[in-house]
Design a protein around this motif. Structure first.
Motif, PDB file in Angstrom:
ATOM      1  N   PHE A 157       1.204   1.115   5.125  1.00  0.00           N
ATOM      2  CA  PHE A 157       0.071   0.647   6.309  1.00  0.00           C
ATOM      3  C   PHE A 157      -0.212  -0.956   4.862  1.00  0.00           C
ATOM      4  N   VAL A 158      -0.621  -0.997   4.253  1.00  0.00           N
ATOM      5  CA  VAL A 158      -1.394  -1.333   2.880  1.00  0.00           C
ATOM      6  C   VAL A 158      -0.355  -2.782   2.946  1.00  0.00           C
ATOM      7  N   ILE A 200       4.790  -4.220  14.105  1.00  0.00           N
ATOM      8  CA  ILE A 200       3.520  -4.207  14.848  1.00  0.00           C
ATOM      9  C   ILE A 200       2.146  -4.001  14.635  1.00  0.00           C
ATOM     10  N   LEU A 201       1.751  -4.737  13.475  1.00  0.00           N
ATOM     11  CA  LEU A 201       0.490  -5.355  13.242  1.00  0.00           C
ATOM     12  C   LEU A 201       0.479  -6.386  13.329  1.00  0.00           C
ATOM     13  N   LEU A 202       1.628  -7.317  13.249  1.00  0.00           N
ATOM     14  CA  LEU A 202       1.334  -8.759  13.984  1.00  0.00           C
ATOM     15  C   LEU A 202       1.757  -8.913  15.159  1.00  0.00           C
ATOM     16  N   ALA A 203       1.550  -8.093  15.990  1.00  0.00           N
ATOM     17  CA  ALA A 203       1.758  -8.203  17.337  1.00  0.00           C
ATOM     18  C   ALA A 203       0.303  -7.938  17.820  1.00  0.00           C
ATOM     19  N   THR A 212      -4.297  -1.130  17.639  1.00  0.00           N
ATOM     20  CA  THR A 212      -3.570  -1.076  16.746  1.00  0.00           C
ATOM     21  C   THR A 212      -2.871  -1.171  15.075  1.00  0.00           C
ATOM     22  N   MET A 213      -3.975  -0.776  14.491  1.00  0.00           N
ATOM     23  CA  MET A 213      -4.189   0.098  13.150  1.00  0.00           C
ATOM     24  C   MET A 213      -3.654   1.366  13.139  1.00  0.00           C
ATOM     25  N   LEU A 214      -4.325   2.180  14.219  1.00  0.00           N
ATOM     26  CA  LEU A 214      -4.372   3.065  14.675  1.00  0.00           C
ATOM     27  C   LEU A 214      -3.265   3.533  14.740  1.00  0.00           C
ATOM     28  N   LEU A 215      -2.423   2.944  16.132  1.00  0.00           N
ATOM     29  CA  LEU A 215      -1.203   2.855  16.510  1.00  0.00           C
ATOM     30  C   LEU A 215       0.271   2.926  15.593  1.00  0.00           C
ATOM     31  N   ALA A 216      -0.366   2.031  14.832  1.00  0.00           N
ATOM     32  CA  ALA A 216       1.042   1.898  13.592  1.00  0.00           C
ATOM     33  C   ALA A 216       0.382   3.207  12.772  1.00  0.00           C
ATOM     34  N   LEU A 244      -0.233   6.053  13.272  1.00  0.00           N
ATOM     35  CA  LEU A 244       0.228   7.511  14.615  1.00  0.00           C
ATOM     36  C   LEU A 244       1.624   7.590  14.286  1.00  0.00           C
ATOM     37  N   LEU A 245       2.262   6.888  14.630  1.00  0.00           N
ATOM     38  CA  LEU A 245       3.634   6.344  14.550  1.00  0.00           C
ATOM     39  C   LEU A 245       4.254   6.927  13.332  1.00  0.00           C
ATOM     40  N   ARG A 246       4.024   6.135  11.902  1.00  0.00           N
ATOM     41  CA  ARG A 246       4.438   5.916  10.965  1.00  0.00           C
ATOM     42  C   ARG A 246       4.115   7.411  10.113  1.00  0.00           C
ATOM     43  N   LEU A 247       3.157   8.044  11.005  1.00  0.00           N
ATOM     44  CA  LEU A 247       3.130   9.394  10.381  1.00  0.00           C
ATOM     45  C   LEU A 247       3.881  11.014  11.287  1.00  0.00           C
ATOM     46  N   ILE A 248       3.862  10.550  12.332  1.00  0.00           N
ATOM     47  CA  ILE A 248       4.424  11.570  12.953  1.00  0.00           C
ATOM     48  C   ILE A 248       6.048  11.585  12.993  1.00  0.00           C
ATOM     49  N   ASP A 249       7.004  10.078  12.636  1.00  0.00           N
ATOM     50  CA  ASP A 249       8.489  10.015  12.252  1.00  0.00           C
ATOM     51  C   ASP A 249       8.188  10.263  10.427  1.00  0.00           C
ATOM     52  N   ALA A 250       7.274  10.103   9.349  1.00  0.00           N
ATOM     53  CA  ALA A 250       7.627  10.667   8.137  1.00  0.00           C
ATOM     54  C   ALA A 250       7.407  12.322   8.173  1.00  0.00           C
ATOM     55  N   SER A 251       6.249  13.242   8.900  1.00  0.00           N
ATOM     56  CA  SER A 251       6.309  14.236   9.076  1.00  0.00           C
ATOM     57  C   SER A 251       7.922  14.933   9.080  1.00  0.00           C
ATOM     58  N   MET A 252       8.800  14.543   9.680  1.00  0.00           N
ATOM     59  CA  MET A 252      10.337  15.044  10.280  1.00  0.00           C
ATOM     60  C   MET A 252      10.575  13.985   9.253  1.00  0.00           C
TER      61      MET A 252
END
Length: 321
Positions: free
Chosen positions: A110-111, A201-204, A239-243, A245-253
């Motif tokens: 994210f950073v 995602i953040l650029l969008a 947008t930050m929260l969406l990014a 969320l998507l990465r946390l879900i993917d990183a958990s798997m």
């Protein structure tokens, strides 16, 4: 018996299938609703058969001692498989490693992704070329990423691993072979692959900010930092929260990268929940334990998704006029 051919000819033809499904005398809204239901029905059936049913069936297995090698000893054990997640050292390490990996990898992505998005905000030809090159890691599969980094970091002949071992930067067994550095190395690999996606995602979100608002703030005398803090960041929160969320879900798997590099080792240093579930189910054939781990992961993802949706909804209610 005679047939009245005139009556038969005058009889209106039987309505077709579409006419029976969507009678013209019904209100337009009712026909539209029925059309949308029929349109989504195949997708709903697919999800129900291949996603909902296996998930429910797996959740049921989580409450049984179910081993494919010992089918005669299967029995209902209640919450014993879930208790094993906390009492078994390997399972407990898998939970800790998963949470550590999620927090460190997603934070770094994210950073760095936000910094890249800010650098690529202006619509220039050079920025578009850089953005296209940044998306190359996203197109590489996690399995190929793991194999690539394993070759680079091998201490015997890897271009990075050999010189790192020679210079004393890494241990004799390399970054992936040492418990103290193995998980951090996996995090770096994940950051390399998925930071461009977060940046995109953040650029969008940055592109969606009206330029007139920033120009008006600049005319009023606001500095670049003030515009960033008072305008850009508040408008970027969804947008930050969406990014995240998507990465946390993917990183958990996470699975592929770890499987081809360390397979959970050394000494359970990179043992995450997905690796543990696959080992329990496909190596030891403990279907009940594997189902309990999968149920725990499903609950973790559900909690994360619910929390983020509540945050987004609360934010929208706060900023709504």
């Amino acid at each position: 018996m005679t047939i009245d051919t005139a009556a038969v000819a005058a009889r209106p033809p039987a309505p077709g299938l579409l006419a029976r499904l969507f009678p013209p005398d019904e209100p337009l809204e009712a026909r539209r609703r029925l059309f949308l239901i029929l349109l989504t029905l195949p997708a709903c059936l697919y999800v129900a058969v291949f996603a909902v049913y296996p998930a429910v069936r797996g959740l049921g297995y989580a409450f049984f001692r179910y081993n494919l090698l010992k089918p005669q000893r299967n029995a209902f054990v209640g919450l014993a498989n879930f208790e094993k997640l906390w009492t078994d050292p390997s399972s407990h390490a898998a939970i800790v490693n998963t949470l550590t990996f999620m927090a460190s990898a997603v934070t770094a992505e994210f950073v760095v992704g936000f910094a890249l998005a800010l650098l690529l905000w202006r619509d220039r030809g050079f920025n578009r070329v850089v953005l296209a090159l940044l998306l190359v890691p996203v197109t590489v599969t996690p399995l190929a990423t793991g194999l690539m980094f394993r070759g680079l970091l091998t201490p015997d002949y890897g271009p990075i691993g050999y010189f790192a071992r020679t210079l004393g930067i890494s241990a004799e067994r390399g970054f992936l072979g040492t418990p103290e550095t193995a998980l951090a190395t996996i995090v770096v690999m994940d950051v390399w692959q998925w930071t461009p996606l977060v940046a995109l995602i953040l650029l969008a979100g940055l592109k969606a900010i009206p330029a007139s608002v920033l120009e008006a703030a600049a005319v009023d005398g606001a500095t670049a930092l003030q515009r960033f803090v008072t305008i850009v960041v508040p408008m970027m929160v969804p947008t930050m929260l969406l990014a995240l969320l998507l990465r946390l879900i993917d990183a958990s798997m996470v699975f592929d990268t770890i499987y081809v590099t360390t397979n959970g080792g050394p000494n359970d240093a990179t043992n995450v929940l997905m690796i543990r579930a696959v080992k329990e189910g496909l190596e030891f054939f403990n279907i009940g334990t594997a189902a309990a781990i999968s149920a725990f992961m499903l609950a973790l993802v559900g909690v994360l998704a619910t929390a983020f949706f509540l945050l987004i909804d609360r934010y929208e209610r706060t900023v709504a006029p």
